[in-house]
Design a protein around this motif. Structure first.
Motif, PDB file in Angstrom:
ATOM      1  N   LYS A   1     -52.504 -35.977 -17.367  1.00  0.00           N
ATOM      2  CA  LYS A   1     -51.264 -35.170 -17.254  1.00  0.00           C
ATOM      3  C   LYS A   1     -51.348 -33.686 -17.056  1.00  0.00           C
ATOM      4  O   LYS A   1     -50.490 -32.852 -16.966  1.00  0.00           O
ATOM      5  CB  LYS A   1     -50.863 -34.896 -18.915  1.00  0.00           C
ATOM      6  CG  LYS A   1     -50.511 -36.728 -19.370  1.00  0.00           C
ATOM      7  CD  LYS A   1     -49.762 -36.606 -20.869  1.00  0.00           C
ATOM      8  CE  LYS A   1     -49.480 -37.853 -21.301  1.00  0.00           C
ATOM      9  NZ  LYS A   1     -48.927 -38.022 -22.571  1.00  0.00           N
TER      10      LYS A   1
ATOM     11  N   SER B   1     -53.082 -31.427 -18.741  1.00  0.00           N
ATOM     12  CA  SER B   1     -53.359 -30.511 -19.957  1.00  0.00           C
ATOM     13  C   SER B   1     -54.557 -29.564 -19.685  1.00  0.00           C
ATOM     14  O   SER B   1     -54.387 -28.490 -20.515  1.00  0.00           O
ATOM     15  CB  SER B   1     -53.588 -31.298 -21.245  1.00  0.00           C
ATOM     16  OG  SER B   1     -52.531 -32.254 -21.318  1.00  0.00           O
TER      17      SER B   1
ATOM     18  N   ILE C   1     -49.956 -27.994 -21.570  1.00  0.00           N
ATOM     19  CA  ILE C   1     -49.245 -29.239 -21.883  1.00  0.00           C
ATOM     20  C   ILE C   1     -49.906 -29.976 -22.883  1.00  0.00           C
ATOM     21  O   ILE C   1     -51.137 -30.386 -22.762  1.00  0.00           O
ATOM     22  CB  ILE C   1     -49.260 -30.096 -20.435  1.00  0.00           C
ATOM     23  CG1 ILE C   1     -48.406 -29.259 -19.311  1.00  0.00           C
ATOM     24  CG2 ILE C   1     -48.406 -31.417 -20.850  1.00  0.00           C
ATOM     25  CD1 ILE C   1     -48.477 -29.908 -17.991  1.00  0.00           C
ATOM     26  N   ASP C   2     -49.095 -30.286 -23.986  1.00  0.00           N
ATOM     27  CA  ASP C   2     -49.608 -31.003 -25.098  1.00  0.00           C
ATOM     28  C   ASP C   2     -50.231 -32.463 -24.408  1.00  0.00           C
ATOM     29  O   ASP C   2     -49.025 -33.173 -23.918  1.00  0.00           O
ATOM     30  CB  ASP C   2     -48.880 -31.224 -26.192  1.00  0.00           C
ATOM     31  CG  ASP C   2     -49.610 -31.459 -27.524  1.00  0.00           C
ATOM     32  OD1 ASP C   2     -49.938 -32.997 -27.237  1.00  0.00           O
ATOM     33  OD2 ASP C   2     -49.607 -31.170 -28.520  1.00  0.00           O
TER      34      ASP C   2
ATOM     35  N   ASN D   1     -49.914 -35.212 -25.950  1.00  0.00           N
ATOM     36  CA  ASN D   1     -49.262 -36.189 -26.328  1.00  0.00           C
ATOM     37  C   ASN D   1     -47.541 -35.947 -25.852  1.00  0.00           C
ATOM     38  O   ASN D   1     -46.942 -37.082 -26.157  1.00  0.00           O
ATOM     39  CB  ASN D   1     -49.154 -36.197 -28.121  1.00  0.00           C
ATOM     40  CG  ASN D   1     -50.349 -36.623 -28.490  1.00  0.00           C
ATOM     41  OD1 ASN D   1     -51.024 -37.340 -28.351  1.00  0.00           O
ATOM     42  ND2 ASN D   1     -50.692 -35.543 -29.338  1.00  0.00           N
ATOM     43  N   SER D   2     -47.446 -34.958 -25.184  1.00  0.00           N
ATOM     44  CA  SER D   2     -46.135 -34.744 -24.413  1.00  0.00           C
ATOM     45  C   SER D   2     -45.862 -36.271 -23.618  1.00  0.00           C
ATOM     46  O   SER D   2     -46.736 -36.573 -22.848  1.00  0.00           O
ATOM     47  CB  SER D   2     -45.920 -33.714 -23.784  1.00  0.00           C
ATOM     48  OG  SER D   2     -46.434 -32.373 -24.451  1.00  0.00           O
ATOM     49  N   LYS D   3     -44.474 -36.384 -23.685  1.00  0.00           N
ATOM     50  CA  LYS D   3     -43.787 -37.449 -22.526  1.00  0.00           C
ATOM     51  C   LYS D   3     -43.921 -37.092 -21.568  1.00  0.00           C
ATOM     52  O   LYS D   3     -42.803 -35.906 -21.231  1.00  0.00           O
ATOM     53  CB  LYS D   3     -42.937 -38.137 -23.285  1.00  0.00           C
ATOM     54  CG  LYS D   3     -42.418 -39.498 -22.248  1.00  0.00           C
ATOM     55  CD  LYS D   3     -40.913 -39.963 -22.824  1.00  0.00           C
ATOM     56  CE  LYS D   3     -40.641 -41.068 -22.105  1.00  0.00           C
ATOM     57  NZ  LYS D   3     -39.304 -41.653 -22.907  1.00  0.00           N
ATOM     58  N   ILE D   4     -44.367 -37.339 -20.459  1.00  0.00           N
ATOM     59  CA  ILE D   4     -44.407 -36.875 -18.871  1.00  0.00           C
ATOM     60  C   ILE D   4     -44.206 -38.162 -18.144  1.00  0.00           C
ATOM     61  O   ILE D   4     -45.002 -39.068 -18.271  1.00  0.00           O
ATOM     62  CB  ILE D   4     -45.710 -36.152 -18.648  1.00  0.00           C
ATOM     63  CG1 ILE D   4     -45.566 -34.897 -19.607  1.00  0.00           C
ATOM     64  CG2 ILE D   4     -45.259 -35.528 -17.023  1.00  0.00           C
ATOM     65  CD1 ILE D   4     -46.942 -33.818 -19.170  1.00  0.00           C
TER      66      ILE D   4
ATOM     67  N   ARG E   1     -47.037 -36.664 -13.342  1.00  0.00           N
ATOM     68  CA  ARG E   1     -48.323 -36.339 -13.915  1.00  0.00           C
ATOM     69  C   ARG E   1     -49.229 -35.862 -12.848  1.00  0.00           C
ATOM     70  O   ARG E   1     -49.342 -36.153 -11.807  1.00  0.00           O
ATOM     71  CB  ARG E   1     -48.975 -37.512 -14.517  1.00  0.00           C
ATOM     72  CG  ARG E   1     -48.159 -37.747 -15.722  1.00  0.00           C
ATOM     73  CD  ARG E   1     -48.759 -39.049 -16.382  1.00  0.00           C
ATOM     74  NE  ARG E   1     -47.971 -39.453 -17.658  1.00  0.00           N
ATOM     75  CZ  ARG E   1     -48.219 -40.246 -18.432  1.00  0.00           C
ATOM     76  NH1 ARG E   1     -49.411 -40.867 -18.452  1.00  0.00           N
ATOM     77  NH2 ARG E   1     -47.331 -40.608 -19.429  1.00  0.00           N
TER      78      ARG E   1
END
Length: 314
Positions: free
Chosen positions: A192, A194, A199-200, A202-205, A210
């Motif tokens: 992702k 991070s 960017i967390d 667990n964030s929805k990406i 990505r």
């Protein structure tokens, strides 16, 4: 997002080096390594008898702090860990192959058009500071490992206690830990972005946004403890590769079972010198991923180009 990164992710112990990285520590303090690990392996049961659950993968960190407090590892701190890292001996071909894997992509002229590049990461249940002190540190773009705190930040809740000044700098708390299951979190952080952006994990990406798609990743490790990561990459189209020491029948059977069970794509002896199976497999798969990225980006440009206006012929 332009997907131009190939992420090569390495386990450390028994993958880049023979054995475990803590060996120089034991040598310095004249400790029998088998005795230390026997104690560590007994802790799970001993604590269970006291009604306490511990993590089998990382309880050794607590035991290192215990040994430091008992002056068994006298004066052990992060600076010393980095010094011990300089003593680590690597398998043949390390670190040269790390640079070679970069070069075969970044020196290919056509890949410059899309800035295709290789990034190396280490994800290990070992000690980050020892890896930072080793000769591979300058070749890697990020390390996930276990880290110690030397000077814990004190609470201000009890103002009656006057903080004593202690000049000793020792490992005293666990700051960060990776176990064989949480290695998968590191993989998602790379996926992702991070580790590069705030960017967390667990964030929805969306998949196409990505930073490093799973299919642009290669994971190299030594055996069954890495099955969680092997499974993630196999599920999403990444490449998986296992290493075993030359002449070690037990280790060979372990990785042979992994390929039989569909856990990995390939395995080889732990020798990364040019011309070996490991060298050829890794370089060829990096080339294949780079070519796939190149063709994908090129097709997007060609596909987005509109038709050129033409004169109307009556």
């Amino acid at each position: 997002m332009d997907h131009n990164v190939i992420a090569i992710i390495w386990d450390f112990d028994k993958t880049l080096i023979p054995g475990y990285m803590q060996e120089p520590i034991f040598n310095e303090y004249n400790i029998d390594s088998k005795q230390f690990w026997d104690e560590v392996n007994s802790l799970h049961q001993l604590y269970a008898e006291k009604g306490v659950r511990v993590n089998k993968d990382t309880i050794y960190l607590n035991h290192m702090i215990t040994c430091t407090n008992q002056n068994i590892f006298q004066g052990l701190n992060n600076e010393k860990l980095r010094e011990f890292g300089k003593e680590l001996k690597f398998y043949p071909g390390i670190p040269k192959i790390l640079q070679d894997l970069r070069d075969i992509v970044e020196k290919e002229k056509k890949y410059e058009l899309f800035s295709i590049k290789v990034e190396h990461y280490i994800v290990s249940t070992g000690l980050t500071e020892m890896i930072r002190g080793s000769k591979v540190n300058s070749y890697v773009d990020g390390i996930w490992g276990c880290e110690f705190i030397e000077k814990p930040i004190r609470s201000n809740l009890d103002i009656k206690i006057k903080e004593e000044i202690d000049d000793n700098v020792l490992i005293s708390q666990i700051g960060y830990m990776i176990d064989n299951t949480s290695k998968t979190r590191a993989i998602f952080e790379i996926n992702k972005g991070s580790n590069k952006f705030e960017i967390d994990v667990n964030s929805k990406i969306d998949k196409d946004k990505r930073r490093v798609p799973f299919e642009n990743m290669i994971y190299i490790a030594d055996g069954p403890s890495d099955i969680p990561v092997f499974s993630i990459l196999n599920q999403y189209g990444g490449k998986t590769f296992a290493i075993y020491p030359k002449g070690n029948t037990k280790a060979f059977n372990q990785v042979n079972n992994l390929i039989r069970d569909g856990r990995i794509n390939m395995y080889a002896e732990a020798d990364y010198q040019e011309g070996t199976t490991a060298y050829m497999w890794l370089t060829e798969n990096v080339k294949q991923i780079a070519e796939k990225i190149y063709k994908s980006n090129l097709s997007q440009i060609i596909g987005s180009a509109g038709n050129v206006p033409r004169h109307i012929v009556e």
